[in-house]
Write a protein that holds these residues in place. Structure first.
Motif, short mmCIF file in Angstrom:
data_model
loop_
_atom_site.label_atom_id
_atom_site.label_comp_id
_atom_site.label_asym_id
_atom_site.label_seq_id
_atom_site.Cartn_x
_atom_site.Cartn_y
_atom_site.Cartn_z
N UNK A 138 43.21 45.62 37.32
CA UNK A 138 42.14 46.02 38.23
C UNK A 138 42.73 46.33 39.60
N UNK A 139 42.73 47.62 39.97
CA UNK A 139 43.31 48.09 41.23
C UNK A 139 42.20 48.31 42.26
N UNK A 167 39.75 50.96 38.32
CA UNK A 167 40.04 51.26 39.73
C UNK A 167 38.75 51.18 40.54
N UNK A 168 38.74 50.34 41.58
CA UNK A 168 37.56 50.20 42.43
C UNK A 168 37.76 50.96 43.73
N UNK A 169 36.79 51.83 44.05
CA UNK A 169 36.75 52.53 45.34
C UNK A 169 35.82 51.73 46.25
N UNK A 216 44.48 57.72 41.53
CA UNK A 216 43.98 56.59 40.75
C UNK A 216 42.67 56.92 40.05
N UNK A 217 41.81 57.69 40.73
CA UNK A 217 40.55 58.11 40.10
C UNK A 217 40.84 58.91 38.83
N UNK A 509 33.67 47.47 32.95
CA UNK A 509 34.93 47.90 33.59
C UNK A 509 36.16 47.60 32.75
N UNK A 510 36.15 46.47 32.06
CA UNK A 510 37.37 46.00 31.43
C UNK A 510 37.46 46.34 29.95
#
Length: 511
Positions: A138-139, A167-169, A216-217, A509-510
């Motif tokens: 998880x980035x 990837x979290x923005x 990353x997106x 997410x995972x």
């Protein structure tokens, strides 16, 4: 399930918080661990001297065409089932702060180099087994984006290619853009042998530049925006004239992510301690402010005018009884947060009109925050003009906590807000919020239900609607105390639970 989080900030460790991402990286792992997930969090070691470190091992990374030795430590903690890991190198601890301010014309240069080296160390530690291979990596934000780039394009890390990347923005306005080459802070200087696909990594507005966030997106398996509304707003291009802040150049990549089914909007959570309410009064707040002001003053040989005016205003507040509403605002002074307060409305700044409206109800406004120097100057001058405004140029956790508890109305007119934590903290303390209905503010504050909101199709209209909404809100408080109390109770009873967030991470997410 095992999750490895990589970030620049983490409020679980002292000195590693600047913004809201630090709160997320502190709280989300605990909620995941409570649901049986094994979580490791890794950030750079910014020089955490008081902490007890447990040696994990060393990695050697070829960076800038030179070998660099980095050391991994686990931080010894009590009563915490999350592993906190730091990566040590002189480049990280030398500045004594999380981020550096580079000269104009070289945005992100120092930080981009620092975080690129940190990211390379994470990849090397994973490949050598010093960090456990996770089910999900998880980035967080652009600072960790090079992890995805190296995993996908560096043959040395081909064994990591199948790791699921989320990837979290957190803030799309900060993308970490640097040149591809011909600069000491550029992708090809850091990793000269990297055989990358420039179409995936280049900035859409500056094709000769490397855009970590866009990279990353495009490379992640899942892309996470920190509220459902914000995940829709970023699909449209920004239009500053309309006062709309959307994809900031990355809307096409995010649209593609949405089409692929990998774009997820999950609202951040808030912690709700059992004994959150403490007995405090205005005298306690004023004493805390005075002590903090003295501390700020002592840090400089010359007295800054903003601190002098604030101290004089504080004495004025203490000398006269307050019988009107206390309006509060806590947050960094950035264009994102206060652009609307700096708009001209009927020949004056909106902040002056805000003070005038509050004054009509015998109220006071206290603003806590620092950031952009020009904005600090604007608010210091506004304080000098308005006898009911106290502007505290800095940040003090204790002052903020008391302002959440003691305020009658919390002001948060952000031009965009990916999620927001301040409104949740104010609501938790029973303080209704007046917000611009965007992003996470729209997802947490319901007009006339648990708070108050406004919008508008231009900056001018937004500023005007803010003033009208403020006047109507304070009028409601004065003339309809029964309804006000109901809204106040609804704010306090609202719950944005990390337990629910963690469940959504695991499900959406995972996997």
């Amino acid at each position: 399930m095992h999750v490895l989080m990589v970030a620049a900030e983490n409020d679980a460790l002292p000195g590693a918080k600047v913004g809201g991402v630090a709160d997320v990286v502190r709280d989300a792992p605990k909620a995941l661990a409570d649901q049986g997930v094994t979580v490791e969090v890794v950030i750079p070691d910014y020089g955490f001297e008081p902490l007890t470190r447990i040696y994990i091992g060393e990695v050697t990374v070829v960076f800038n065409a030179q070998p660099h030795v980095l050391t991994l430590f686990k931080i010894q903690q009590t009563n915490n089932n999350v592993s906190q890991i730091v990566v040590s190198h002189p480049l990280f601890s030398g500045s004594g702060s999380v981020y550096c301010n580079d000269a104009p014309g070289r945005p992100f240069a120092t930080d981009a180099t620092k975080f690129a080296l940190f990211n390379a160390a994470v990849c090397e530690a994973l490949s050598q087994g010093l960090l456990t291979r996770p089910n999900a990596l998880h980035l967080h934000d652009w600072h960790s984006a090079c992890v995805a780039v190296l995993i996908k394009f560096e043959p040395r890390y081909s064994s990591l290619k199948n790791i699921h990347i989320a990837y979290t923005v957190h803030n799309i306005a900060l993308q970490g853009i640097r040149p591809f080459k011909h600069d000491e802070s550029s992708l090809e200087t850091w990793f000269p042998s990297l055989n990358y696909n420039g179409q995936h990594l280049c900035d859409p507005r500056y094709p000769h530049c490397f855009n970590p966030m866009r990279s990353a997106i495009n490379l992640a398996d899942k892309v996470h925006l920190v509220s459902p509304t914000y995940s829709q707003e970023v699909l449209s291009p920004s239009n500053n004239d309309r006062g709309f802040f959307g994809g900031e150049g990355l809307e096409h990549d995010l649209q593609n992510s949405a089409k692929q089914g990998k774009l997820i909007g999950i609202l951040n959570g808030c912690e709700y301690p059992e004994s959150n309410t403490k007995n405090a009064d205005l005298d306690t707040l004023y004493k805390k402010i005075e002590n903090t002001l003295f501390g700020w003053m002592s840090n400089n040989e010359q007295l800054q005018s903003s601190y002098y005016i604030a101290h004089q205003r504080l004495q004025q507040f203490k000398a006269t009884a307050a019988n009107g509403p206390l309006v509060t605002s806590v947050g960094r002074l950035t264009e994102q947060k206060v652009l609307l307060l700096c708009q001209q409305v009927d020949g004056r700044l909106a902040i002056d009109s805000v003070c005038q409206i509050i004054n009509k109800y015998n109220g006071r406004l206290i603003i806590l925050g620092s950031g952009d120097k020009e904005l600090e100057s604007i608010f210091s001058k506004a304080m000098a003009r308005n006898s009911n405004l106290l502007f505290l140029k800095g940040y003090g956790q204790g002052i903020g906590d008391l302002m959440y508890q003691l305020g009658d109305l919390f002001l948060m007119p952000s031009s965009f807000e990916p999620c927001g934590i301040s409104q949740m903290l104010a609501m938790r303390a029973g303080q209704p919020c007046l917000v611009h209905s965007v992003g996470g503010l729209k997802d947490t504050v319901e007009h006339d239900e648990n708070g108050f909101s406004f919008n508008g199709t231009s900056l001018a209209l937004q500023a005007s609607n803010l003033l009208n909404c403020l006047d109507e809100t304070l009028s409601l408080k004065k003339h309809d105390p029964k309804k006000w109390h109901k809204i106040k109770e609804s704010a306090q009873q609202a719950r944005f639970s990390w337990i629910e967030v963690a469940a959504n991470y695991i499900a959406q997410l995972y996997r």
